[in-house]
Structures are given as structure tokens and as C-alpha cells.
Motif scaffolding. Structure first.
Motif, PDB file in Angstrom:
ATOM      1  N   LEU A 129       1.190  -1.058  -0.175  1.00 44.56           N
ATOM      2  CA  LEU A 129      -0.049  -0.013   0.114  1.00 44.56           C
ATOM      3  C   LEU A 129       1.144   1.390   0.208  1.00 44.56           C
ATOM      4  O   LEU A 129       0.848   2.636  -0.627  1.00 44.56           O
ATOM      5  CB  LEU A 129      -0.669  -0.054   1.073  1.00 44.56           C
ATOM      6  N   ALA A 130       1.644   1.325   0.573  1.00 45.33           N
ATOM      7  CA  ALA A 130       2.674   1.988   0.906  1.00 45.33           C
ATOM      8  C   ALA A 130       3.512   3.018  -0.159  1.00 45.33           C
ATOM      9  O   ALA A 130       3.698   3.615  -1.636  1.00 45.33           O
ATOM     10  CB  ALA A 130       3.583   2.461   1.973  1.00 45.33           C
ATOM     11  N   LEU A 138       4.162   5.422  -4.616  1.00 47.31           N
ATOM     12  CA  LEU A 138       3.844   6.033  -6.294  1.00 47.31           C
ATOM     13  C   LEU A 138       2.735   6.972  -7.410  1.00 47.31           C
ATOM     14  O   LEU A 138       3.746   7.920  -8.084  1.00 47.31           O
ATOM     15  CB  LEU A 138       3.640   4.970  -7.552  1.00 47.31           C
ATOM     16  N   ASP A 139       1.943   6.999  -6.727  1.00 45.75           N
ATOM     17  CA  ASP A 139       0.973   8.635  -6.660  1.00 45.75           C
ATOM     18  C   ASP A 139       1.485   9.614  -6.381  1.00 45.75           C
ATOM     19  O   ASP A 139       1.447  10.751  -6.794  1.00 45.75           O
ATOM     20  CB  ASP A 139       0.182   7.698  -5.740  1.00 45.75           C
ATOM     21  N   SER A 140       2.008   9.593  -4.986  1.00 43.53           N
ATOM     22  CA  SER A 140       2.881  11.326  -5.036  1.00 43.53           C
ATOM     23  C   SER A 140       4.704  11.433  -5.889  1.00 43.53           C
ATOM     24  O   SER A 140       4.098  12.354  -6.095  1.00 43.53           O
ATOM     25  CB  SER A 140       3.977  11.106  -2.951  1.00 43.53           C
ATOM     26  N   PHE A 168       5.483   7.378   2.748  1.00 42.22           N
ATOM     27  CA  PHE A 168       5.416   6.569   1.720  1.00 42.22           C
ATOM     28  C   PHE A 168       6.212   6.268   2.368  1.00 42.22           C
ATOM     29  O   PHE A 168       6.258   4.952   2.568  1.00 42.22           O
ATOM     30  CB  PHE A 168       4.676   6.334   1.150  1.00 42.22           C
ATOM     31  N   ALA A 169       7.886   6.250   1.824  1.00 41.66           N
ATOM     32  CA  ALA A 169       8.922   6.040   2.029  1.00 41.66           C
ATOM     33  C   ALA A 169       8.955   5.613   3.196  1.00 41.66           C
ATOM     34  O   ALA A 169       9.835   4.193   3.468  1.00 41.66           O
ATOM     35  CB  ALA A 169      10.038   6.498   1.221  1.00 41.66           C
ATOM     36  N   ALA A 170       9.073   6.521   4.036  1.00 42.14           N
ATOM     37  CA  ALA A 170       9.013   5.842   5.480  1.00 42.14           C
ATOM     38  C   ALA A 170       8.059   4.681   6.466  1.00 42.14           C
ATOM     39  O   ALA A 170       8.377   3.094   6.197  1.00 42.14           O
ATOM     40  CB  ALA A 170       9.186   7.182   6.566  1.00 42.14           C
ATOM     41  N   ILE A 210      -2.850   6.252   3.190  1.00 41.97           N
ATOM     42  CA  ILE A 210      -2.431   5.895   4.299  1.00 41.97           C
ATOM     43  C   ILE A 210      -3.095   5.437   4.590  1.00 41.97           C
ATOM     44  O   ILE A 210      -2.870   5.406   6.314  1.00 41.97           O
ATOM     45  CB  ILE A 210      -1.698   7.210   4.579  1.00 41.97           C
ATOM     46  N   ALA A 211      -4.314   5.953   5.353  1.00 38.89           N
ATOM     47  CA  ALA A 211      -5.350   5.717   6.108  1.00 38.89           C
ATOM     48  C   ALA A 211      -5.255   3.788   6.393  1.00 38.89           C
ATOM     49  O   ALA A 211      -5.447   2.946   7.441  1.00 38.89           O
ATOM     50  CB  ALA A 211      -7.055   6.161   5.354  1.00 38.89           C
ATOM     51  N   ALA A 212      -5.443   3.222   5.015  1.00 46.61           N
ATOM     52  CA  ALA A 212      -5.280   1.972   4.921  1.00 46.61           C
ATOM     53  C   ALA A 212      -4.391   1.374   5.401  1.00 46.61           C
ATOM     54  O   ALA A 212      -4.122   0.685   6.561  1.00 46.61           O
ATOM     55  CB  ALA A 212      -5.375   0.956   3.846  1.00 46.61           C
TER      56      ALA A 212
END
Lengths: 237, 158
Positions: B15-16, B21-23, B69-71, B130-132
């Protein structure tokens, strides 16, 4: 036994790590590709240059018939890429020919320079207004938006803007001198304050007969559709 | 590590990765139009003063998203191989990191709803991802605490 469980687990994790890295690589490549083409650059639309033009009561340039049934108000920033896209897509949709020249739309440009993120937003807005003092606002407007990708990325954006305006036939030296003299500094600041007080946070923000228009990937088509809808409905209040 | 925890860590990592990739896409597309058929307001959101943090003079929020997301992704991959990092279990770190991301995404969503009155589908996707991540890591962190609680009651002496 424990070793075989650990072995199975590390094998499974090995597969996962491998698949993960492959996904990240493929995904990264796809994203880089989708993020796509270089910044757009539209040609100057000659159609807009021969239209009736004037100043609204509160000092903003418009093109089109003063009493056109539909009024389009665009809050814009010459250094905002989406404003350049709107300009490009309006040209592609032949907006001026279909609506402005036909007397159906009065198109008003209102300054909303996003000075915190666009270092040349105020200077470009002033340059267009200074050109407007000589009756050339729309030429400067079209030139600045069409060449934005070039001057915005230049090491000296002001010099690059003046170059573009000079190429379009405007007197660069006079523009530079009047910019240095502070012309239209207050008018642009007032326009910015008015827009911010109205709660507008981004550009381009577009209203058709006072109603905000949601702009998508093809903002020219969206605005043309909103104008068609307004023409089909009621006239400007 | 239980099988379920392992699957949770894998799911969080994936998911992250999608969120990263989205970011990255939004970051690379800054100043350019992006497809926005679902919500229609991407241009308004991306060109607004809130596309950077702090508003108007900060760093692009897409870059903050990419770092976040990378973290989370790095912590999730780490959680596949070990239980703890410093004083906390790795799912605790994951819940804390993704919880921070959820708060930031909530701020951006409120700005979209009440300030800009425009929605960016890519931003909403990142918020959902991020919620998931947070839901999975928080649930796993809670599960990891259960045995300790179960062991607490004192058994009556025979």
C-alpha cells in the motif's frame, strides 16, 4: 524442523522482496512516463487581438462586447501553468471565435498573482497592464501565457519576458522603464487583495455569470461547455 | 512473527509503495495537467497555495507524501525481518508514522473540502492509502499487545 520453517519463510520473503522491487521499478517507470510531456507552449491566438476590448468599472481588462449576455471572469496568474493550459485549450476550442467575437461573451481578466510560489507573477501582471495602457493588454496577455514555459524557467525571467514581448512587437525598453518606475504596482496589489478577500486561493478560478466553473484536464472544453449552458439558460444578471 | 503479522507487513509495504508512486506522480506532474475525470478539481488543488506546506512558501506536499510513504514502506519491510526497533515494536512505529500521515492527509482533505471547494482524486487516493496503512498497522500493534493483557489476571491458587 525449525531450520526448515525458517528456510521456507526466507524463501517466501525472498519472493516477496523480489516482486516488491520489480513492482517498484515498473511502477516508477510507468509514473515517470505518465507524468509526461514537457511543459506546453501555445501559439499566440491572433483571433483575440482584433476583438473589442476595454476596462471594467473596477479597472480590469475585458475583451468582447460590453453588453454580451454571458460574462466570463478569470482570476489568473501569468506564471501559473494551468492558466497557460487554459489559454492553450481555449484557443484549441476556438473560444474567441465561437463566443467572444460572436458577441456572446465578455471575457474579463482579473489578476490573482500567487507571488509566494511564482516569483514573476507580479512583474508579469504589471507588464500586461503597462502594455494595456497602450491598448495592447491582450497582445501581452496572449504572449506571456503562450511563452510562459520559456520565460518562467529562464535564469532571468524578467529579461526573458521582455524578449518575448519585444518579439510580439511591444516596446521592451519602455515596458522595462515603466516597470522600474512602479507603474501598476498598487493596482496589482489591490487586485490580489480583492481576490484573496473573496476567498480565492488558486488560479485559474473561473466564473461564468458569477457561478464558479470546475475545470478538468481540458479546461478550454469545460469553460466552453459552461458558456454554452449559460447561453442556453438565463442571460447575465 | 505470526503469519498474519507478516501478511499485514507485506500489505502495508505494498500500500505504501502505491502511495509513494502516487506522490511521485503528483510531484513530477507539478505545474502540468493531470487526468482528473473522477473529481475534476486537480488543477485547482495543485495550483493552489496549499500545494506546498506551509501554505504558500513551503515544500510541495507531494514531496512530503513521498517521504512519508517511503518511511512507512521502509518500516514495513523492516517489520518482515524483525520484531522491534529500539524501545517499540515495529508495528508501533508503523502506527505512529502512518498516523502522522493520516493527520496530514486529513488536514489536506479539510482544505480541499472547505477552503478550495475542489477535489483532487490523486490526493484522495493517497489519503485512502495512508489510512489503510494506519488501520492495518494499528490493528497489528493492538493484537501484539493482547497476550500481555491476557497474562495479567492472577490465577487462583489451588
Amino acid at each position: 524442523m525449525a531450520r526448515s520453517v525458517r528456510g521456507r519463510r526466507s524463501l517466501r520473503l525472498g519472493w516477496f522482496y523480489g516482486a516488491f522491487v520489480a513492482l517498484a521499478l515498473v511502477g516508477g517507470l510507468m509514473v515517470a512516463r505518465a507524468a509526461g510531456p514537457l511543459p506546453f507552449s501555445a501559439p499566440v491566438s491572433s483571433a483575440s487581438l482584433n476583438l473589442p476590448a476595454g476596462l471594467t468599472a473596477d479597472g480590469f481588462w475585458y475583451k468582447g462586447a460590453a453588453d454580451a449576455p454571458v460574462e466570463v471572469v478569470v482570476y489568473s496568474d501569468f506564471q501559473c501553468p494551468f492558466c497557460a493550459l487554459l489559454h492553450e485549450r481555449l484557443a484549441a476550442a476556438r473560444f474567441d471565435e465561437r463566443f467572444v467575437a460572436a458577441g456572446k461573451v465578455r471575457y474579463v481578466y482579473r489578476d490573482l498573482p500567487l507571488r509566494r510560489i511564482h516569483g514573476s507573477a507580479v512583474a508579469s501582471a504589471r507588464l500586461a497592464r503597462i502594455a494595456g495602457d497602450a491598448g495592447q493588454f491582450w497582445l501581452a496577455h496572449d504572449t506571456l501565457l503562450a511563452s510562459q514555459a520559456r520565460w518562467s524557467a529562464a535564469a532571468d525571467p524578467l529579461a526573458a519576458m521582455l524578449d518575448e514581448l519585444a518579439r510580439a512587437g511591444l516596446p521592451a525598453d519602455q515596458l522595462r522603464a515603466r516597470l522600474a518606475a512602479g507603474d501598476h504596482l498598487q493596482a496589482v496589489a489591490d487586485a490580489e487583495r480583492t481576490a484573496l478577500l473573496a476567498g480565492l486561493g488558486g488560479t485559474p478560478t473561473v466564473f461564468v455569470n458569477g457561478r464558479p466553473v470546475a475545470l478538468g484536464a481540458d479546461p478550454g472544453a469545460d469553460l466552453a461547455a459552461a458558456v454554452e449552458a449559460a447561453l442556453a439558460g438565463e442571460a447575465r444578471p | 512473527m505470526t503469519r498474519r503479522a507478516q501478511f499485514s507487513a507485506m500489505a502495508i509495504a505494498l500500500l505504501a509503495l502505491a502511495g509513494g508512486l502516487d506522490s511521485l506522480y503528483l510531484l513530477l506532474s507539478r505545474g502540468r495537467p493531470v487526468p482528473c475525470a473522477l473529481t475534476g478539481g486537480c488543477a485547482a488543488v495543485q495550483s493552489s497555495a496549499y500545494s506546498v506546506f506551509p501554505p504558500q512558501r513551503g515544500v510541495p506536499v507531494a514531496l512530503l507524501g513521498l517521504i512519508g510513504f517511503a518511511a512507512v514502506c521502509g518500516l514495513a519491510l523492516l517489520a518482515l525481518g524483525r520484531e522491534r526497533l529500539g524501545p517499540w515494536r515495529l508495528f508501533g512505529w508503523l502506527a505512529a508514522a502512518s498516523g502522522g500521515g493520516v493527520l496530514f492527509a486529513a488536514y489536506l482533505t479539510v482544505v480541499e473540502a472547505f477552503v478550495l471547494h475542489a477535489w483532487c482524486q490523486w490526493c484522495l487516493l493517497a489519503a485512502g492509502l495512508i489510512a489503510a496503512c494506519w488501520a492495518l498497522s494499528f490493528a497489528e500493534w493492538l493484537r501484539g499487545r493482547e497476550p500481555r493483557r491476557a497474562a495479567a489476571p492472577v490465577r487462583p491458587a489451588r
